[in-house]
Design an enzyme around this catalytic site. Structure first.
Site, PDB file in Angstrom:
ATOM      1  N   HIS A  27       4.063  45.568  -6.898  1.00 56.77           N
ATOM      2  CA  HIS A  27       3.859  44.156  -7.222  1.00 56.77           C
ATOM      3  C   HIS A  27       2.380  43.817  -7.356  1.00 56.77           C
ATOM      4  CE1 HIS A  27       4.884  39.813  -7.081  1.00 56.77           C
ATOM      5  NE2 HIS A  27       3.709  39.721  -6.483  1.00 56.77           N
ATOM      6  N   HIS A  68       9.914  35.862  -9.564  1.00 55.72           N
ATOM      7  CA  HIS A  68      10.288  35.788  -8.150  1.00 55.72           C
ATOM      8  C   HIS A  68      11.748  36.197  -8.050  1.00 55.72           C
ATOM      9  CE1 HIS A  68       8.927  33.836  -4.192  1.00 55.72           C
ATOM     10  NE2 HIS A  68       8.034  34.729  -4.551  1.00 55.72           N
TER      11      HIS A  68
END
EC number: 6.3.5.3
Length: 762
Positions: free
Chosen positions: A58, A109
């Site tokens: 990420h 998300h």
């Protein structure tokens, strides 16, 4: 002071053979060995946590960097000339003239939204808003791109209401209009929904802020909400791993948001910027304080020393690792000169925003030191934390790709009643049915600058009340097309977003993206990813609009099954006068209808292929970006159009239905010149097409011919509330009410007429 006993640097030197849980933090054997090599010893618990966070997929982009470089390689000097901040910053910033700039970004998300749908989606909105704030801008609007499993899947019934409720709750409380988006249902997203949030903000060119820590002796100030235990491990536990069946209860890694705290934080930041007391700034999102401080230090001209004893906490006895990795929301980190600290604190006090001086910039180049309980728990080069490893993972075209691209048989209705039934089936399908059931929960007009939002081709916002200057934004994606041919699929997403912006009359100026794919450890997924990146980069170069930034989300899969590769592409356009923007609602007076662009027998990856049960196969529509440019030349600055509506999924049939439903108008259309097959004329998904309404048909035909844009007169609108369709040898009618009933009932019926606490069904 905390009573927690830390693992200090001194301890690490004394106990070199201590076993450490690096694998549980997502690190590989070779990565752990590399950390020990960098430090010359084993890492402390805090160092191990920080490296695991910052070297996660990420934060580090370790599997995608080698391919993302292609965006820079294909950006020309002319394309880059209007980019004030680009790839690598919190958000792209574009100079739009007259001293104004616009910043926009889209971010995922996904995994948190599966685990805890409301908070996952809500904090996704909050995080992207803070990215925009960190550029020195005022956030002015949000959009969303949502993907769920099949409509009747129990998991969709669990996840969708929470996601929609989270987005609406956070965005509405912030007072930010939600001006558009997409919601798609497909089996591949069951167990791994996609929640991508886009935010756009405005600023003056001279007010641009960047994330760096410079100036020895400058202070590091943490401000916003207090730091707690929520969200710890979010980027490593959720953002860098795939889900196995039954893993939806990873709750500790999900952040908890407070939109009212963020609303105050926005105003506090803007006043701090106006006061000129901020040297550099970074929001705290994925990776928390570890990410914010190490990135600031790595981007600066010195080092940084951080004292965790000064961090305002909302939980007792937090360890250094927990404080650093916490992803508590609504927090920012600023670098401030000593003489401005007092003024900075005064402004925070005015807004009742908690703040604390937690460190300073040092003259120890490339040195990041963190203290807790008076002891050094981190002493490492920030550049090694920030840069992370880079992997050139295996790339291989899937063995079944050729078979996948073979065109299968699809049902082709010929009889009039069958074609009419197919049309009603399409508009009622989960793929194309009205999303009002979802979007009515979002406030689209708060702040008073929304020009177009509901059912619009693109969201249109006024950004300057004196000049009426504005922007148009659209975000699009098609996982079905991209699965069939990733390069073309990415370009089709770019083409649709570009065309949506163009159809409002806006001039496209920049691109952003969020690339949602399966595991990077799968060579077939990496082939999809590489092809999509190249398609998007090459397409942007051809269109002459730069990619200003983006986001990558890997490990979107359940077990070994990846999602459809889903590159979400956002395009930003500029309007000199939003009052002259072109809407997609037919005027009350009758107008002629024209189709711009050619129609071919293209059904690979189409909604008809999906709805008719033919699966997913064949090749996607051909994309010709020069045709998209010709449409832009026709639309930008033109006053020929009373309304416009681009064609994409569902083809001409879906566009005509939506035009008629939104305006409650009938129409007579002759499709005999569009394609020999009436079925193909209505439902093919060829690119580069727009339907327009005008009362200046001759001028349009002349201008289109000059630009090389194919133009076909369809017919005209009327007040009959019926669409009369004529083909080469058949005719039929369908009432607008039939279409409306089919289009509007699907989602309310599926979800029992309520989604979340904020549901308001139109």
């Amino acid at each position: 002071m905390s009573t927690f006993v830390n693992d200090t640097v001194e301890d690490a030197i004394k106990t070199p053979e201590l076993d450490q849980p690096f694998e549980a933090l997502g690190l590989k054997d070779d990565e752990y060995a590399r950390i020990k090599e960098i430090l010359g010893r084993r890492p402390t618990d805090a160092e191990l946590t920080v490296y695991s966070v910052m070297w996660s997929e990420h934060c580090s982009y370790k599997s995608s960097k080698v391919h993302l470089r292609y965006f820079g390689e294909t950006t020309t000097e002319e394309m880059a000339s209007k980019i004030l901040a680009g790839i690598g910053e919190n958000a792209g910033v574009v100079d739009i003239g007259d001293g104004n700039a616009v910043t926009f970004r889209v971010e995922s998300h996904n995994h948190p939204s599966f685990v805890e749908p409301h908070q996952g989606a809500a904090t996704g909105v909050g995080g992207i808003v803070r990215d925009i704030m960190a550029m020195g801008a005022r956030p002015i609007a949000v959009m969303d791109q949502l993907r769920f499993g099949a409509l009747d899947n129990p998991d969709t019934q669990r996840v969708l209401p929470g996601v929609v409720d989270g987005i609406s709750h956070y965005g509405n409380c912030l007072g930010l209009p939600n001006i558009g988006g997409e919601t798609v249902f497909d089996d591949s997203y069951a167990g791994n929904p996609l929640v991508n949030a886009l935010c756009v903000g405005t600023l003056k060119v001279e007010d641009l802020k960047l994330a760096f820590a410079s100036g020895t002796g400058n202070k590091v100030i943490l401000f916003g909400s207090r730091t707690g235990l929520d969200g710890i491990g979010g980027v490593s536990v959720l953002g860098s791993a795939s889900f196995e069946e039954g893993e939806e209860r990873k709750l500790p890694a999900v952040q908890v948001g407070d939109p009212f705290a963020e609303k105050v934080l926005i105003e506090c930041c803007l006043e701090l910027y106006k006061a000129g007391v901020v040297v550099g700034i970074q929001d705290l999102g994925g990776g928390g304080l570890a990410c914010a401080t190490s990135e600031l230090a790595a981007a600066g001209d010195g080092g940084m020393r951080v004292n965790l004893d000064n961090v305002p906490l909302r939980a007792e006895n937090m360890s250094a690792a927990e404080i650093l990795a916490s992803e508590s929301q609504e927090r920012m980190c600023a670098v401030v000169t000593p003489e401005n600290v007092e003024r900075f604190l005064e402004i925070c006090a005015k807004w009742d925003v908690t703040c604390a001086e937690i460190g300073e910039v040092t003259d120890e180049k490339d040195r990041y030191v963190v203290v807790h309980n008076g002891e050094v728990v981190i002493d490492a080069p920030p550049s090694t934390i920030d840069e992370g490893p880079v992997y050139n993972r295996p790339v291989a075209r899937p063995e079944n790709q050729d078979e996948l691209q073979l065109e299968g048989e699809i049902a082709r209705p010929v009889d009039v009643e069958e074609i009419k039934a197919a049309w009603l089936k399409l508009v009622a399908s989960p793929a194309l049915a009205s999303r009002a059931f979802i979007t009515e929960q979002y406030d689209r007009y708060v702040r008073g600058n929304t020009v177009q939002a509901k059912n619009a081709n693109a969201g249109v916002l006024r950004i300057d009340e004196e000049t009426n200057r504005g922007v148009a934004i659209s975000a699009d994606a098609s996982g079905r097309y991209t699965k069939l041919e990733p390069n073309t699929g990415a370009q089709l997403a770019l083409a649709e977003a570009y065309r949506n912006v163009v159809s409002t009359g806006a001039r496209p100026v920049a691109v952003t993206n969020c690339l949602n794919f399966g595991s990077p450890e799968n060579a077939g997924v990496m082939w999809q990813f590489k092809e999509a990146v190249h398609g998007l980069a090459d397409g942007s170069k051809l269109l002459g609009i730069p990619v200003s930034g983006g986001n990558v989300s890997f490990y979107n899969q359940t077990g070994d099954e990846p999602i459809l590769p889903t590159p979400v592409v956002g395009v930003l356009g500029v309007l000199d006068n939003v009052e002259q923007s072109i809407g997609n609602v037919l005027p009350s007076e009758d107008n002629d209808l024209y189709l711009l662009g050619e129609t071919f027998d293209e059904f690979g990856g189409s909604i008809w292929q999906q709805v008719s049960g033919a699966g997913l196969n064949g090749l996607p529509p051909v994309v010709d970006l020069l045709n998209e440019q010709r449409l832009a030349d026709l639309f930008v600055g033109s006053d020929l159009f009373a309304a416009s509506h681009d064609l994409s999924e569902g083809g001409l049939g879906q566009t005509l239905a939506e035009l008629a439903i939104h305006a409650d108008k009938g129409m007579d259309v002759d499709l005999s010149q569009i394609h020999p097959s009436l079925f193909t004329s209505l439902f093919a998904e060829s690119a580069s097409r727009i339907v327009v309404a005008t009362n200046r048909g001759e001028e349009l035909e002349k201008r289109a011919a000059e630009l090389g844009v194919p133009v076909f007169k369809l017919g005209c609108t009327n007040d009959s509330a019926v669409i009369a369709v004529k083909g080469a040898d058949v005719e039929f009618t369908v009432s607008v009410e039939e279409l409306r009933e089919a289009w509007t009932n699907t989602l309310p019926e599926a979800f029992g007429h309520a989604v979340g606490a904020n549901a308001v069904v139109a």
